[in-house]
Design an enzyme around this catalytic site. Structure first.
Site, PDB file in Angstrom:
ATOM      1  N   LYS A  56       4.181 -20.141  20.925  1.00 54.37           N
ATOM      2  CA  LYS A  56       5.005 -19.270  21.765  1.00 54.37           C
ATOM      3  C   LYS A  56       5.052 -17.864  21.176  1.00 54.37           C
ATOM      4  CE  LYS A  56       7.519 -23.192  23.633  1.00 54.37           C
ATOM      5  NZ  LYS A  56       8.658 -24.092  23.614  1.00 54.37           N
ATOM      6  N   GLN A 100      14.232 -24.662  20.752  1.00 57.89           N
ATOM      7  CA  GLN A 100      13.197 -25.690  20.830  1.00 57.89           C
ATOM      8  C   GLN A 100      13.825 -27.082  20.747  1.00 57.89           C
ATOM      9  OE1 GLN A 100       9.998 -25.038  21.498  1.00 57.89           O
ATOM     10  NE2 GLN A 100       9.436 -27.202  21.445  1.00 57.89           N
ATOM     11  N   ASP A 123      13.937 -21.210  29.554  1.00 56.38           N
ATOM     12  CA  ASP A 123      13.434 -22.582  29.743  1.00 56.38           C
ATOM     13  C   ASP A 123      13.814 -23.115  31.125  1.00 56.38           C
ATOM     14  OD1 ASP A 123      11.931 -23.780  27.672  1.00 56.38           O
ATOM     15  OD2 ASP A 123      13.703 -23.889  26.374  1.00 56.38           O
TER      16      ASP A 123
HETATM   17  N1  GUN Z   1      10.300 -29.380  23.839  1.00 56.14           N
HETATM   18  C1  GUN Z   1       9.274 -29.849  24.582  1.00 56.14           C
HETATM   19  N2  GUN Z   1       9.015 -29.020  25.621  1.00 56.14           N
HETATM   20  C2  GUN Z   1       9.906 -28.007  25.537  1.00 56.14           C
HETATM   21  C3  GUN Z   1      10.133 -26.849  26.322  1.00 56.14           C
HETATM   22  O1  GUN Z   1       9.464 -26.581  27.341  1.00 56.14           O
HETATM   23  N3  GUN Z   1      11.154 -26.049  25.911  1.00 56.14           N
HETATM   24  C4  GUN Z   1      11.910 -26.341  24.810  1.00 56.14           C
HETATM   25  N4  GUN Z   1      12.896 -25.495  24.498  1.00 56.14           N
HETATM   26  N5  GUN Z   1      11.725 -27.403  24.062  1.00 56.14           N
HETATM   27  C5  GUN Z   1      10.716 -28.235  24.435  1.00 56.14           C
END
Ligand code: GUN
Length: 285
Positions: A56, A100, A123
């Site tokens: 990211k 996350q 998200d």
């Molecule tokens: N863990 C797995 N996929 C995601 C996601 O798209 N966003 C976040 N914040 N955590 C995740």
């Protein structure tokens, strides 16, 4: 990996999206304005989460979005995390906040997610954003299902009258995926681990979306001839290789279109995160 017209390349599509975002950010920069800023919070040392967070950050750098990283020890308390989120909520120079997941067990993820300002919830997991999607008034949409919709849109398909079968009911993929498809007029079936005869359900699908985290679960003989097959799974096998939830080789022969792993849905998720960050920036300014 076969990169033919049957294969929907998330790698190629995501590059297009990121290039477009980079142009937008460049034009913001050239008008001497503050560039969009994404704050990413990682608690603990889950190796997969560390990779996702690094990817990211690299995507932010690639498109010129400012990235702030908060790497917190696993022993961080919920109050400490909520304090940080509240500070980021108040900070006018921060446009997007991503915590996350999964968080270590002592956190209540629902409280954490709902503490993020819905305007900065890139998200799309906050109940306001999920609710807005459910009401067909989407604001910020969860990245992975939104990326899947971008892939399906790239095929120019007519959603009305199509039957989609989704495997998995998670808040991150299965549920918002169902809402996205329902909002386009698709007939949707969602299967869970207790569903009776899942293979027969999948055999009825014009669109299959697998998001269960079970390596190679969906076999080619589950797939209707000409179905579109979307694999959201990313599983690491004992030999270190990545594979999806779909048995690619056997499903490939039946599908009209199929996503590979890696290079399929994964890169789309990150592209949509950056798109959401730009959206949040634009909406707040
Ligand atoms: N863990 C797995 N996929 C995601 C996601 O798209 N966003 C976040 N914040 N955590 C995740």
């Amino acid at each position: 990996m076969n990169l033919d017209s049957k294969v929907i390349s998330g790698k190629v599509l995501s590059e297009e999206i990121l290039a477009d975002i980079a142009i937008n950010v460049e034009s913001i920069k050239s008008s001497a304005k503050r560039v969009p800023c994404l704050a990413v919070v990682l608690v603990g040392e889950d190796p997969a989460s560390q990779v996702y967070v690094r990817n990211k950050k690299n995507a932010c750098i690639k498109v010129g979005v400012k990235s702030l990283e908060y790497i917190l020890p696993a022993a961080t308390t919920q109050d400490e995390l909520l304090t940080l989120i509240n500070e980021l909520n108040q900070d006018d120079t921060v446009d997007g906040i991503l915590v996350q997941l999964p968080l270590p067990k002592h956190f209540d993820s629902k409280i954490v997610i709902d503490t993020i300002s819905p305007y900065k919830d890139v998200d799309g997991f906050h109940r306001y954003n999920m609710g807005a999607l459910a009401l067909k008034e989407p604001n910020i949409c969860p990245c992975t299902p939104h990326g899947v919709m971008y892939m399906l849109d790239s095929l120019g398909i007519d959603y009305a009258g199509k039957h989609a079968v989704i495997l998995g009911t998670s808040n991150i993929v299965g549920r918002p995926m169902a809402l996205e498809l329902i909002n386009r007029g698709t007939t949707v079936t969602i299967c869970n681990s207790k569903t009776k005869n899942t293979p027969d359900m999948v055999r009825q699908a014009d669109i299959v979306v697998a998001a269960v985290g079970k390596p190679n679960l969906v076999k080619g003989d589950w797939i209707k001839d000409g179905a579109i097959v979307i694999d959201v799974g990313i599983n690491r096998l004992d030999n270190g290789k990545l594979c999806g939830d779909i048995d690619y080789a056997s499903a490939y022969d039946k599908a009209s279109h199929i996503t590979p792993v890696p290079g399929g849905v994964g890169p789309m998720t990150i592209a949509m995160l950056l798109k959401n960050t730009l959206f949040a920036y634009t909406a707040r300014n």
